[in-house]
Design an enzyme around this catalytic site. Structure first.
Site, PDB file in Angstrom:
ATOM      1  N   GLY A   1     -15.032   3.649   3.722  1.00 45.01           N
ATOM      2  CA  GLY A   1     -13.907   4.118   3.411  1.00 45.01           C
ATOM      3  C   GLY A   1     -13.262   3.600   1.912  1.00 45.01           C
ATOM      4  N   GLN A   2     -13.963   2.768   1.217  1.00 45.36           N
ATOM      5  CA  GLN A   2     -13.404   2.369   0.014  1.00 45.36           C
ATOM      6  C   GLN A   2     -13.335   3.581  -0.872  1.00 45.36           C
ATOM      7  OE1 GLN A   2     -16.069  -0.407  -2.165  1.00 45.36           O
ATOM      8  NE2 GLN A   2     -14.390  -0.865  -3.499  1.00 45.36           N
TER       9      GLN A   2
ATOM     10  N   HIS B   1     -10.274  -5.114  -3.536  1.00 44.02           N
ATOM     11  CA  HIS B   1      -8.857  -5.338  -2.753  1.00 44.02           C
ATOM     12  C   HIS B   1      -8.853  -5.720  -1.346  1.00 44.02           C
ATOM     13  CE1 HIS B   1      -9.946  -0.996  -2.696  1.00 44.02           C
ATOM     14  NE2 HIS B   1      -9.238  -1.102  -1.636  1.00 44.02           N
TER      15      HIS B   1
ATOM     16  N   ASP C   1       0.867  -1.437   0.084  1.00 40.66           N
ATOM     17  CA  ASP C   1       0.090  -0.160  -0.011  1.00 40.66           C
ATOM     18  C   ASP C   1       0.866   1.216  -0.111  1.00 40.66           C
ATOM     19  OD1 ASP C   1      -3.217   0.666   0.998  1.00 40.66           O
ATOM     20  OD2 ASP C   1      -1.926   2.218   1.046  1.00 40.66           O
TER      21      ASP C   1
HETATM   22  P1  5GP Z   1      -9.687   1.517   0.318  1.00 35.62           P
HETATM   23  O1  5GP Z   1      -9.766   2.732   1.212  1.00 35.62           O
HETATM   24  O2  5GP Z   1     -10.488   1.695  -1.198  1.00 35.62           O
HETATM   25  O3  5GP Z   1     -10.195   0.316   0.982  1.00 35.62           O
HETATM   26  O4  5GP Z   1      -8.330   1.212  -0.070  1.00 35.62           O
HETATM   27  C1  5GP Z   1      -7.198   1.772  -1.146  1.00 35.62           C
HETATM   28  C2  5GP Z   1      -6.044   1.766  -0.890  1.00 35.62           C
HETATM   29  O5  5GP Z   1      -5.156   1.889  -1.838  1.00 35.62           O
HETATM   30  C3  5GP Z   1      -5.671   2.668   0.293  1.00 35.62           C
HETATM   31  O6  5GP Z   1      -5.027   2.187   1.423  1.00 35.62           O
HETATM   32  C4  5GP Z   1      -4.602   3.752  -0.408  1.00 35.62           C
HETATM   33  O7  5GP Z   1      -3.204   3.978   0.468  1.00 35.62           O
HETATM   34  C5  5GP Z   1      -4.183   2.721  -1.479  1.00 35.62           C
HETATM   35  N1  5GP Z   1      -3.546   3.615  -2.927  1.00 35.62           N
HETATM   36  C6  5GP Z   1      -4.333   4.183  -3.318  1.00 35.62           C
HETATM   37  N2  5GP Z   1      -3.566   4.745  -4.402  1.00 35.62           N
HETATM   38  C7  5GP Z   1      -2.498   3.959  -4.547  1.00 35.62           C
HETATM   39  C8  5GP Z   1      -1.328   3.759  -5.530  1.00 35.62           C
HETATM   40  O8  5GP Z   1      -1.204   4.518  -6.497  1.00 35.62           O
HETATM   41  N3  5GP Z   1      -0.537   2.568  -5.365  1.00 35.62           N
HETATM   42  C9  5GP Z   1      -0.586   1.970  -4.109  1.00 35.62           C
HETATM   43  N4  5GP Z   1       0.278   1.069  -4.052  1.00 35.62           N
HETATM   44  N5  5GP Z   1      -1.637   2.108  -3.134  1.00 35.62           N
HETATM   45  C10 5GP Z   1      -2.753   3.019  -3.355  1.00 35.62           C
END
Ligand code: 5GP
Ligand code: ZN
Length: 113
Positions: A92-93, A99, A30
């Site tokens: 928070g998605q 993922h 992440d």
């Molecule tokens: P969500 O909040 O949708 O469950 O998780 C998305 C995750 O993707 C977050 O923890 C965020 O830090 C990660 N993330 C967002 N953009 C990028 C990116 O460009 N590269 C990587 N490696 N992680 C990312």
């Protein structure tokens, strides 16, 4: 999907620190880690999120969990880690390609908030 951040990472169009890859899954660090281990495990197939998954995705979703267990073993964090699917904007998605978060390497609070 063309315009999806995680599809671009899977295709290598956006750089990421790869942790694991097999026929169906791709895992990478992440970009904003919330724990010493914070790995995202994604299906190569574009699925928008858990609520958009269908019966034929069942094995794939199980595969993500087993990939997390494998990485947890490799990282030596089996004393306590968490796998998390955020589902929908109120959870928070923020990226709409399914993922699984693998978080570990520190004490994890419950409830998570
Ligand atoms: P969500 O909040 O949708 O469950 O998780 C998305 C995750 O993707 C977050 O923890 C965020 O830090 C990660 N993330 C967002 N953009 C990028 C990116 O460009 N590269 C990587 N490696 N992680 C990312
Ligand atoms: Zn995608």
């Amino acid at each position: 999907m063309t315009d999806c951040l995680f599809c671009k990472i899977i295709r290598g169009e956006i750089p990421a620190k790869k942790v694991h890859e097999d026929e169906h899954t791709f895992a990478f660090e992440d970009i904003s880690p919330q724990a010493p281990t914070h790995v995202l495990i994604v299906p190569k197939k574009h699925i928008r999120g858990l609520k958009e998954a269908v019966q034929e995705d069942a094995e794939l979703i199980g595969h993500l969990q087993l990939a997390a267990a494998k990485i947890g073993r490799q990282r030596g964090i089996e004393e306590g880690y968490r796998t998390v699917l955020n589902v929908g904007p109120k959870s928070g998605q923020s990226v709409f390609h399914l993922h699984l978060h693998l978080l570990g390497g520190r004490d994890l609070l419950w409830p998570p908030g």
